[in-house]
Design a protein around this motif. Structure first.
Motif, PDB file in Angstrom:
ATOM      1  N   GLU A  98       3.999  -6.004  -1.238  1.00 56.00           N
ATOM      2  CA  GLU A  98       5.207  -5.636  -1.994  1.00 56.00           C
ATOM      3  C   GLU A  98       5.049  -5.967  -3.478  1.00 56.00           C
ATOM      4  OE1 GLU A  98       8.827  -6.227  -4.118  1.00 56.00           O
ATOM      5  OE2 GLU A  98       7.673  -7.934  -3.362  1.00 56.00           O
ATOM      6  N   LYS A  99       4.494  -7.131  -3.788  1.00 55.74           N
ATOM      7  CA  LYS A  99       4.355  -7.537  -5.192  1.00 55.74           C
ATOM      8  C   LYS A  99       3.350  -6.673  -5.943  1.00 55.74           C
ATOM      9  CE  LYS A  99       5.798 -12.334  -4.448  1.00 55.74           C
ATOM     10  NZ  LYS A  99       5.448 -13.772  -4.515  1.00 55.74           N
ATOM     11  N   LEU A 100       2.365  -6.145  -5.230  1.00 51.39           N
ATOM     12  CA  LEU A 100       1.396  -5.238  -5.850  1.00 51.39           C
ATOM     13  C   LEU A 100       1.964  -3.839  -6.040  1.00 51.39           C
ATOM     14  CD1 LEU A 100      -1.937  -6.117  -3.976  1.00 51.39           C
ATOM     15  CD2 LEU A 100      -1.388  -6.603  -6.375  1.00 51.39           C
ATOM     16  N   GLY A 101       3.097  -3.553  -5.375  1.00 50.60           N
ATOM     17  CA  GLY A 101       3.643  -2.201  -5.410  1.00 50.60           C
ATOM     18  C   GLY A 101       2.867  -1.245  -4.523  1.00 50.60           C
ATOM     19  N   MET A 102       2.233  -1.785  -3.502  1.00 53.59           N
ATOM     20  CA  MET A 102       1.424  -0.992  -2.575  1.00 53.59           C
ATOM     21  C   MET A 102       2.338  -0.381  -1.519  1.00 53.59           C
ATOM     22  SD  MET A 102      -1.793  -2.451  -0.391  1.00 53.59           S
ATOM     23  CE  MET A 102      -2.281  -1.721   1.188  1.00 53.59           C
ATOM     24  N   THR A 103       2.374   0.930  -1.434  1.00 54.12           N
ATOM     25  CA  THR A 103       3.343   1.631  -0.584  1.00 54.12           C
ATOM     26  C   THR A 103       2.716   2.220   0.673  1.00 54.12           C
ATOM     27  OG1 THR A 103       3.027   3.652  -1.895  1.00 54.12           O
ATOM     28  CG2 THR A 103       4.824   2.168  -2.545  1.00 54.12           C
ATOM     29  N   ARG A 104       1.481   1.868   0.957  1.00 58.61           N
ATOM     30  CA  ARG A 104       0.805   2.395   2.142  1.00 58.61           C
ATOM     31  C   ARG A 104       0.000   1.276   2.787  1.00 58.61           C
ATOM     32  NH1 ARG A 104      -4.507   3.287   1.345  1.00 58.61           N
ATOM     33  NH2 ARG A 104      -4.597   4.892   2.961  1.00 58.61           N
ATOM     34  N   GLY A 105      -0.607   1.585   3.930  1.00 56.80           N
ATOM     35  CA  GLY A 105      -1.477   0.632   4.585  1.00 56.80           C
ATOM     36  C   GLY A 105      -0.726  -0.459   5.330  1.00 56.80           C
ATOM     37  N   TYR A 106      -1.390  -1.569   5.564  1.00 54.57           N
ATOM     38  CA  TYR A 106      -0.818  -2.650   6.369  1.00 54.57           C
ATOM     39  C   TYR A 106      -1.419  -3.978   5.924  1.00 54.57           C
ATOM     40  CZ  TYR A 106      -5.214  -1.794   8.898  1.00 54.57           C
ATOM     41  OH  TYR A 106      -6.519  -1.603   9.227  1.00 54.57           O
ATOM     42  N   GLY A 107      -0.748  -5.068   6.311  1.00 53.62           N
ATOM     43  CA  GLY A 107      -1.229  -6.392   5.958  1.00 53.62           C
ATOM     44  C   GLY A 107      -0.910  -7.399   7.037  1.00 53.62           C
ATOM     45  N   PHE A 108      -1.759  -8.421   7.155  1.00 50.72           N
ATOM     46  CA  PHE A 108      -1.503  -9.507   8.099  1.00 50.72           C
ATOM     47  C   PHE A 108      -2.239 -10.756   7.631  1.00 50.72           C
ATOM     48  CE2 PHE A 108      -5.190  -7.170   9.677  1.00 50.72           C
ATOM     49  CZ  PHE A 108      -6.095  -8.156  10.038  1.00 50.72           C
ATOM     50  N   ASP A 109      -1.802 -11.899   8.155  1.00 54.12           N
ATOM     51  CA  ASP A 109      -2.408 -13.181   7.808  1.00 54.12           C
ATOM     52  C   ASP A 109      -3.360 -13.651   8.907  1.00 54.12           C
ATOM     53  OD1 ASP A 109      -0.781 -13.098   5.606  1.00 54.12           O
ATOM     54  OD2 ASP A 109       0.459 -14.815   6.163  1.00 54.12           O
ATOM     55  N   VAL A 110      -4.322 -14.489   8.505  1.00 55.65           N
ATOM     56  CA  VAL A 110      -5.238 -15.157   9.415  1.00 55.65           C
ATOM     57  C   VAL A 110      -5.126 -16.657   9.155  1.00 55.65           C
ATOM     58  CG1 VAL A 110      -7.667 -15.578   9.951  1.00 55.65           C
ATOM     59  CG2 VAL A 110      -6.863 -13.240   9.606  1.00 55.65           C
ATOM     60  N   GLN A 111      -4.995 -17.443  10.215  1.00 56.19           N
ATOM     61  CA  GLN A 111      -4.846 -18.891  10.074  1.00 56.19           C
ATOM     62  C   GLN A 111      -5.985 -19.580  10.806  1.00 56.19           C
ATOM     63  OE1 GLN A 111      -4.684 -22.063  10.487  1.00 56.19           O
ATOM     64  NE2 GLN A 111      -2.637 -22.789  10.928  1.00 56.19           N
ATOM     65  N   ALA A 112      -6.976 -20.026  10.048  1.00 57.89           N
ATOM     66  CA  ALA A 112      -8.067 -20.833  10.605  1.00 57.89           C
ATOM     67  C   ALA A 112      -8.381 -21.965   9.640  1.00 57.89           C
ATOM     68  CB  ALA A 112      -9.298 -19.984  10.880  1.00 57.89           C
ATOM     69  N   VAL A 113      -7.366 -22.387   8.901  1.00 58.50           N
ATOM     70  CA  VAL A 113      -7.440 -23.491   7.951  1.00 58.50           C
ATOM     71  C   VAL A 113      -8.598 -23.238   6.979  1.00 58.50           C
ATOM     72  CG1 VAL A 113      -7.084 -25.977   7.708  1.00 58.50           C
ATOM     73  CG2 VAL A 113      -6.595 -24.888   9.878  1.00 58.50           C
ATOM     74  N   CYS A 114      -9.481 -24.202   6.777  1.00 55.13           N
ATOM     75  CA  CYS A 114     -10.526 -24.055   5.770  1.00 55.13           C
ATOM     76  C   CYS A 114     -11.548 -22.969   6.119  1.00 55.13           C
ATOM     77  CB  CYS A 114     -11.234 -25.390   5.550  1.00 55.13           C
ATOM     78  SG  CYS A 114     -10.135 -26.706   4.986  1.00 55.13           S
ATOM     79  N   ALA A 115     -11.649 -22.623   7.386  1.00 51.54           N
ATOM     80  CA  ALA A 115     -12.549 -21.548   7.809  1.00 51.54           C
ATOM     81  C   ALA A 115     -11.870 -20.183   7.742  1.00 51.54           C
ATOM     82  CB  ALA A 115     -13.041 -21.806   9.229  1.00 51.54           C
ATOM     83  N   GLY A 116     -10.637 -20.151   7.251  1.00 57.78           N
ATOM     84  CA  GLY A 116      -9.846 -18.927   7.292  1.00 57.78           C
ATOM     85  C   GLY A 116     -10.479 -17.736   6.605  1.00 57.78           C
ATOM     86  N   PHE A 117     -11.136 -17.958   5.465  1.00 54.51           N
ATOM     87  CA  PHE A 117     -11.714 -16.812   4.756  1.00 54.51           C
ATOM     88  C   PHE A 117     -12.893 -16.222   5.520  1.00 54.51           C
ATOM     89  CE2 PHE A 117     -13.887 -14.467   1.360  1.00 54.51           C
ATOM     90  CZ  PHE A 117     -12.811 -13.759   0.848  1.00 54.51           C
ATOM     91  N   ILE A 118     -13.667 -17.051   6.206  1.00 54.88           N
ATOM     92  CA  ILE A 118     -14.762 -16.552   7.037  1.00 54.88           C
ATOM     93  C   ILE A 118     -14.204 -15.694   8.170  1.00 54.88           C
ATOM     94  CG2 ILE A 118     -16.633 -17.204   8.592  1.00 54.88           C
ATOM     95  CD1 ILE A 118     -17.257 -17.740   5.655  1.00 54.88           C
ATOM     96  N   TYR A 119     -13.126 -16.161   8.793  1.00 54.94           N
ATOM     97  CA  TYR A 119     -12.477 -15.383   9.847  1.00 54.94           C
ATOM     98  C   TYR A 119     -11.910 -14.079   9.289  1.00 54.94           C
ATOM     99  CZ  TYR A 119     -12.665 -18.914  13.580  1.00 54.94           C
ATOM    100  OH  TYR A 119     -13.070 -19.772  14.575  1.00 54.94           O
ATOM    101  N   ALA A 120     -11.324 -14.134   8.093  1.00 55.00           N
ATOM    102  CA  ALA A 120     -10.751 -12.933   7.477  1.00 55.00           C
ATOM    103  C   ALA A 120     -11.839 -11.923   7.126  1.00 55.00           C
ATOM    104  CB  ALA A 120      -9.953 -13.312   6.229  1.00 55.00           C
ATOM    105  N   LEU A 121     -12.954 -12.395   6.591  1.00 52.60           N
ATOM    106  CA  LEU A 121     -14.074 -11.498   6.282  1.00 52.60           C
ATOM    107  C   LEU A 121     -14.582 -10.799   7.537  1.00 52.60           C
ATOM    108  CD1 LEU A 121     -16.462 -13.379   3.788  1.00 52.60           C
ATOM    109  CD2 LEU A 121     -15.205 -11.256   3.363  1.00 52.60           C
ATOM    110  N   THR A 122     -14.680 -11.556   8.617  1.00 50.55           N
ATOM    111  CA  THR A 122     -15.170 -10.988   9.870  1.00 50.55           C
ATOM    112  C   THR A 122     -14.216  -9.935  10.406  1.00 50.55           C
ATOM    113  OG1 THR A 122     -16.303 -13.067  10.365  1.00 50.55           O
ATOM    114  CG2 THR A 122     -15.933 -11.569  12.207  1.00 50.55           C
TER     115      THR A 122
END
Length: 324
Positions: A98-122
């Protein structure tokens, strides 16, 4: 022809407030020397009052989009790795959308604490390889200053706030380790180690956000072994060895863990991106922050082989091998 998730852009954001180690000397039995010796940390950034995780995330996202030469509506999906969301729900990713003004697509969160970005990349790689997205914006963003126990000198001096972002785009390769993009990943978790790093609050337990609790010495012993092992596994999956590594981009938790992991992998510290001294432990934000700083400093260049690895509460840990 092989579909690969290729890095298109990178960016980061840090809150304005810089907190040197000396600031903790006013309220805790600690010192700049004690903190530096045990963690390698010299300073960190704390979010301003009213500045939320989604605020940090959207600033990093804008930087990554600018670096990629893209607009928000060029993105198909947003994945945010965080353990400190603005609200219990909705996801930070939809707030960023919403803050980017993006009007298409989808979004979701990943929660794996400090390893979260590795999980998100995968996860982002899987979306791209399976054809469910062409471009994915992956963000690691945290405001860990909001869950610190300021009387616990063993933990509150270690963490900071920040955000980093990558744009991944579908590309093609020959199916070899010479391809650009994500070449392999390795994910792991073991809930038996929960007590080593956790927050003592939650929606269905206490109804509060809670405070971070950590068994530092026990976690250290687990970290070096598990980080080197997952990096080895990811390299083997990609058909590569330690000698092929241009850069290790580790989770920036503690300089002793970073040194220990590099030694176990047989990689010189000259080939490790280190930002822990300036940012502290920014949890899921630390790897994309380090990647962005590495690019800004002219270290990480197109064609370089990177190994990113992280471990966090859960315990959850993993590694990604990618060619920039």
């Amino acid at each position: 022809m092989t579909i690969r998730a290729v890095v298109k852009g990178v960016g980061h954001y840090l809150p304005e407030r810089v907190v040197p180690n000396s600031e903790f000397e006013k309220s805790l039995d600690t010192s700049d020397e004690w903190i530096r010796t045990r963690s390698g940390i010299e300073r960190r950034h704390f979010a301003a009052e009213g500045e939320t995780t989604s605020d940090l995330a959207v600033n990093a996202a804008r930087a990554a989009l600018k670096n990629a030469g893209l607009q928000p509506d060029d993105i198909d999906a947003i994945i945010v790795a965080t353990s400190t969301p603005d609200l219990t729900f909705p996801s930070v990713a939809t707030m960023v959308q919403e803050k980017l003004g993006m009007t298409r697509g989808y979004g979701f969160d990943v929660q794996a604490v400090c390893a979260g970005f590795i999980y998100a990349l995968t996860n982002a790689n899987a979306l791209i390889v399976s054809g469910q997205a062409n471009r994915v914006l992956i963000i690691g963003a945290e405001t860990f200053s909001r869950i610190m126990d300021w009387t616990d000198r063993a933990t509150c001096v270690l963490f900071g706030d920040g955000a980093g972002a990558l744009v991944l785009e579908a590309g093609t390769g020959d199916g070899t380790s010479d391809d650009r993009g994500i070449l392999s990943s390795d994910l792991n978790s073991d809930g038996r180690y929960r007590e080593m790093l956790y927050v003592d609050g939650g929606v269905s337990s206490t109804g509060t956000a809670g405070k971070l609790r950590m068994q530092g010495n026990a976690l250290f012993r687990q970290a070096v072994e598990k980080l080197s092992s997952t990096a080895d596994t990811a390299l083997t999956k990609a058909g590569l060895s330690h000698d092929d590594i241009d850069w290790i981009v580790p989770h920036q938790a503690n300089i002793r863990i970073i040194l220990g992991t590099a030694k176990k992998l047989g990689v010189s510290m000259d080939n490790v991106i280190v930002t822990v001294q300036d940012h502290g432990n920014t949890s899921a934000a630390s790897i994309p922050l380090a990647m962005s700083v590495g690019v800004d400093e002219g270290k990480i260049k197109q064609g370089d082989l990177l190994v990113a690895e992280a471990i966090g509460g859960g315990l959850a840990w993993g590694a990604v091998v990618l060619r920039w």
